[in-house]
Write a protein that holds these residues in place. Sequence first.
Motif, PDB file in Angstrom:
ATOM      1  N   GLY A  64       0.846  -1.192   0.000  1.00  0.00           N
ATOM      2  CA  GLY A  64       0.000   0.000   0.000  1.00  0.00           C
ATOM      3  C   GLY A  64       0.880   1.240   0.000  1.00  0.00           C
ATOM      4  O   GLY A  64       2.107   1.139  -0.079  1.00  0.00           O
ATOM      5  N   SER A  65       0.258   2.409   0.100  1.00  0.00           N
ATOM      6  CA  SER A  65       1.024   3.652   0.007  1.00  0.00           C
ATOM      7  C   SER A  65       1.876   3.920   1.240  1.00  0.00           C
ATOM      8  O   SER A  65       2.702   4.829   1.248  1.00  0.00           O
ATOM      9  CB  SER A  65       0.081   4.823  -0.231  1.00  0.00           C
ATOM     10  OG  SER A  65      -0.827   4.910   0.840  1.00  0.00           O
ATOM     11  N   LYS A  66       1.714   3.100   2.291  1.00  0.00           N
ATOM     12  CA  LYS A  66       2.546   3.281   3.494  1.00  0.00           C
ATOM     13  C   LYS A  66       3.667   2.246   3.577  1.00  0.00           C
ATOM     14  O   LYS A  66       4.371   2.193   4.588  1.00  0.00           O
ATOM     15  CB  LYS A  66       1.674   3.187   4.744  1.00  0.00           C
ATOM     16  CG  LYS A  66       0.625   4.287   4.813  1.00  0.00           C
ATOM     17  CD  LYS A  66      -0.160   4.212   6.108  1.00  0.00           C
ATOM     18  CE  LYS A  66      -1.244   5.285   6.116  1.00  0.00           C
ATOM     19  NZ  LYS A  66      -2.574   4.702   6.254  1.00  0.00           N
ATOM     20  N   GLY A  67       3.827   1.420   2.567  1.00  0.00           N
ATOM     21  CA  GLY A  67       4.935   0.467   2.571  1.00  0.00           C
ATOM     22  C   GLY A  67       4.633  -0.782   1.781  1.00  0.00           C
ATOM     23  O   GLY A  67       3.506  -1.287   1.805  1.00  0.00           O
ATOM     24  N   ALA A  95      15.608   0.323   2.571  1.00  0.00           N
ATOM     25  CA  ALA A  95      16.629  -0.386   1.789  1.00  0.00           C
ATOM     26  C   ALA A  95      18.020  -0.266   2.408  1.00  0.00           C
ATOM     27  O   ALA A  95      18.710  -1.277   2.590  1.00  0.00           O
ATOM     28  CB  ALA A  95      16.633   0.127   0.347  1.00  0.00           C
ATOM     29  N   ALA A  96      18.450   0.953   2.725  1.00  0.00           N
ATOM     30  CA  ALA A  96      19.816   1.139   3.237  1.00  0.00           C
ATOM     31  C   ALA A  96      20.001   0.428   4.577  1.00  0.00           C
ATOM     32  O   ALA A  96      20.992  -0.279   4.787  1.00  0.00           O
ATOM     33  CB  ALA A  96      20.130   2.631   3.363  1.00  0.00           C
ATOM     34  N   ALA A  97      19.041   0.594   5.475  1.00  0.00           N
ATOM     35  CA  ALA A  97      19.160  -0.019   6.803  1.00  0.00           C
ATOM     36  C   ALA A  97      19.078  -1.541   6.727  1.00  0.00           C
ATOM     37  O   ALA A  97      19.812  -2.252   7.427  1.00  0.00           O
ATOM     38  CB  ALA A  97      18.069   0.532   7.720  1.00  0.00           C
ATOM     39  N   ALA A 119      11.478  -2.641  -0.108  1.00  0.00           N
ATOM     40  CA  ALA A 119      11.618  -2.574   1.356  1.00  0.00           C
ATOM     41  C   ALA A 119      11.076  -1.221   1.796  1.00  0.00           C
ATOM     42  O   ALA A 119      11.824  -0.320   2.174  1.00  0.00           O
ATOM     43  CB  ALA A 119      13.075  -2.746   1.768  1.00  0.00           C
ATOM     44  N   GLY A 120       9.771  -1.088   1.730  1.00  0.00           N
ATOM     45  CA  GLY A 120       9.120   0.179   2.059  1.00  0.00           C
ATOM     46  C   GLY A 120       8.666   0.272   3.504  1.00  0.00           C
ATOM     47  O   GLY A 120       7.705   0.991   3.809  1.00  0.00           O
ATOM     48  N   PHE A 121       9.343  -0.475   4.360  1.00  0.00           N
ATOM     49  CA  PHE A 121       9.095  -0.393   5.797  1.00  0.00           C
ATOM     50  C   PHE A 121      10.437  -0.159   6.495  1.00  0.00           C
ATOM     51  O   PHE A 121      11.483  -0.551   5.975  1.00  0.00           O
ATOM     52  CB  PHE A 121       8.496  -1.702   6.328  1.00  0.00           C
ATOM     53  CG  PHE A 121       7.163  -2.066   5.730  1.00  0.00           C
ATOM     54  CD1 PHE A 121       5.995  -1.449   6.168  1.00  0.00           C
ATOM     55  CD2 PHE A 121       7.067  -3.023   4.738  1.00  0.00           C
ATOM     56  CE1 PHE A 121       4.767  -1.781   5.617  1.00  0.00           C
ATOM     57  CE2 PHE A 121       5.850  -3.361   4.180  1.00  0.00           C
ATOM     58  CZ  PHE A 121       4.692  -2.731   4.620  1.00  0.00           C
ATOM     59  N   HIS A 174      11.498   0.895  -7.595  1.00  0.00           N
ATOM     60  CA  HIS A 174      11.842   2.310  -7.731  1.00  0.00           C
ATOM     61  C   HIS A 174      12.155   2.878  -6.352  1.00  0.00           C
ATOM     62  O   HIS A 174      12.081   2.159  -5.354  1.00  0.00           O
ATOM     63  CB  HIS A 174      10.740   3.088  -8.454  1.00  0.00           C
ATOM     64  CG  HIS A 174       9.408   3.170  -7.758  1.00  0.00           C
ATOM     65  ND1 HIS A 174       8.673   2.057  -7.411  1.00  0.00           N
ATOM     66  CD2 HIS A 174       8.667   4.238  -7.345  1.00  0.00           C
ATOM     67  CE1 HIS A 174       7.530   2.444  -6.838  1.00  0.00           C
ATOM     68  NE2 HIS A 174       7.512   3.757  -6.779  1.00  0.00           N
ATOM     69  N   GLU A 175      12.509   4.173  -6.315  1.00  0.00           N
ATOM     70  CA  GLU A 175      13.099   4.730  -5.100  1.00  0.00           C
ATOM     71  C   GLU A 175      12.102   5.380  -4.146  1.00  0.00           C
ATOM     72  O   GLU A 175      12.504   5.873  -3.083  1.00  0.00           O
ATOM     73  CB  GLU A 175      14.177   5.767  -5.478  1.00  0.00           C
ATOM     74  CG  GLU A 175      13.651   7.130  -5.952  1.00  0.00           C
ATOM     75  CD  GLU A 175      13.189   7.134  -7.404  1.00  0.00           C
ATOM     76  OE1 GLU A 175      13.087   6.037  -8.012  1.00  0.00           O
ATOM     77  OE2 GLU A 175      12.914   8.242  -7.914  1.00  0.00           O
ATOM     78  N   HIS A 176      10.830   5.426  -4.479  1.00  0.00           N
ATOM     79  CA  HIS A 176       9.876   6.101  -3.588  1.00  0.00           C
ATOM     80  C   HIS A 176       9.883   5.475  -2.194  1.00  0.00           C
ATOM     81  O   HIS A 176      10.127   4.275  -2.040  1.00  0.00           O
ATOM     82  CB  HIS A 176       8.464   6.051  -4.184  1.00  0.00           C
ATOM     83  CG  HIS A 176       8.272   7.033  -5.311  1.00  0.00           C
ATOM     84  ND1 HIS A 176       7.190   7.004  -6.163  1.00  0.00           N
ATOM     85  CD2 HIS A 176       9.052   8.079  -5.713  1.00  0.00           C
ATOM     86  CE1 HIS A 176       7.304   7.992  -7.039  1.00  0.00           C
ATOM     87  NE2 HIS A 176       8.415   8.655  -6.789  1.00  0.00           N
ATOM     88  N   VAL A 177       9.595   6.330  -1.192  1.00  0.00           N
ATOM     89  CA  VAL A 177       9.772   5.887   0.201  1.00  0.00           C
ATOM     90  C   VAL A 177       8.949   4.650   0.541  1.00  0.00           C
ATOM     91  O   VAL A 177       9.393   3.810   1.314  1.00  0.00           O
ATOM     92  CB  VAL A 177       9.441   7.003   1.218  1.00  0.00           C
ATOM     93  CG1 VAL A 177      10.496   8.088   1.191  1.00  0.00           C
ATOM     94  CG2 VAL A 177       8.056   7.567   0.995  1.00  0.00           C
TER      95      VAL A 177
END
Length: 277
Positions: free
Chosen positions: A10-13, A66-68, A29-31, A57-60
Amino acid sequence: MITVTMLGSGSKGNAILVDGSEGSVLVDAGFGVRTLAKRFEAAGRRTDDVHGLLLTHEHVDHACGAAAACERFNWPVYATAPTLAALRVQPSGAPTQTVALASSGPTRVGGFAVDHAPVPHDAADCRALVLTDVRSGSRVGIVLDAGDVPPALPEFLDRLDLLVLEANHDEGMLEAGPYPWPLKERIRGGTGHLSNTSAASLAGRCAHKGLRGVILAHLSETNNRPALAIETVREQLRRHSWRREALVAATQRAPLAPTHSRAERRVPAPAQLDLWC
Ligand SMILES: [Zn+2]
Ligand SMILES: [Zn+2]
């Protein structure tokens, strides 16, 4: 065989665990890393089994962890070169281990061959993905965050065993809903998100007798309802003579039971796993 476990969408992850004959990859990895770890636990899975993280893609809501996660779980991050470049200026920081996907032809990620195709979305280089399990030949297509369906996309999604497909909004609910006009225009303007109707049309074009399951994803919690999205897509799939029961909708708040590509295994009903996080 390929198995897809939606850890949340969803739009939150967004995070999608894909298992093949030789291990797993995570798509997006949007969480945050703690939530991601909890989602793995809720699904009864281990982060150690993951060969790498693949980004659409790079959207939050697709890459904020991703980095963590790369640091904590020692996952290399795979994405196209423009997406990796865009990640370097994100507030969440750049992953330390990165691999650019080949600009043409497949890239090997664990036991998968990964192909990608462009989709129109207001990001640096948003991609639809096809992961082919090299040993079994099973294929899963993943289409998230697409403002429209490019002419070449249905052919790219040819002969899939499983399809994960954005069904973001019902057009009537979006029109009548509470979002401000510029946001409505962004969502439906061709570089935003797929409506139920557009998803249904694309799903119909992907229907064939080998397609074992369709998982609807990235549903808006404001402008859509799972039952409505499923019904819209099911109607179109039936017109293409696809009558399997394995049509489910992922949610934002909890993992979905796994969906399998193998013919002899019965795909679970759209029950959700217990632990919410
Ligand atoms: Zn998104
Ligand atoms: Zn996006």
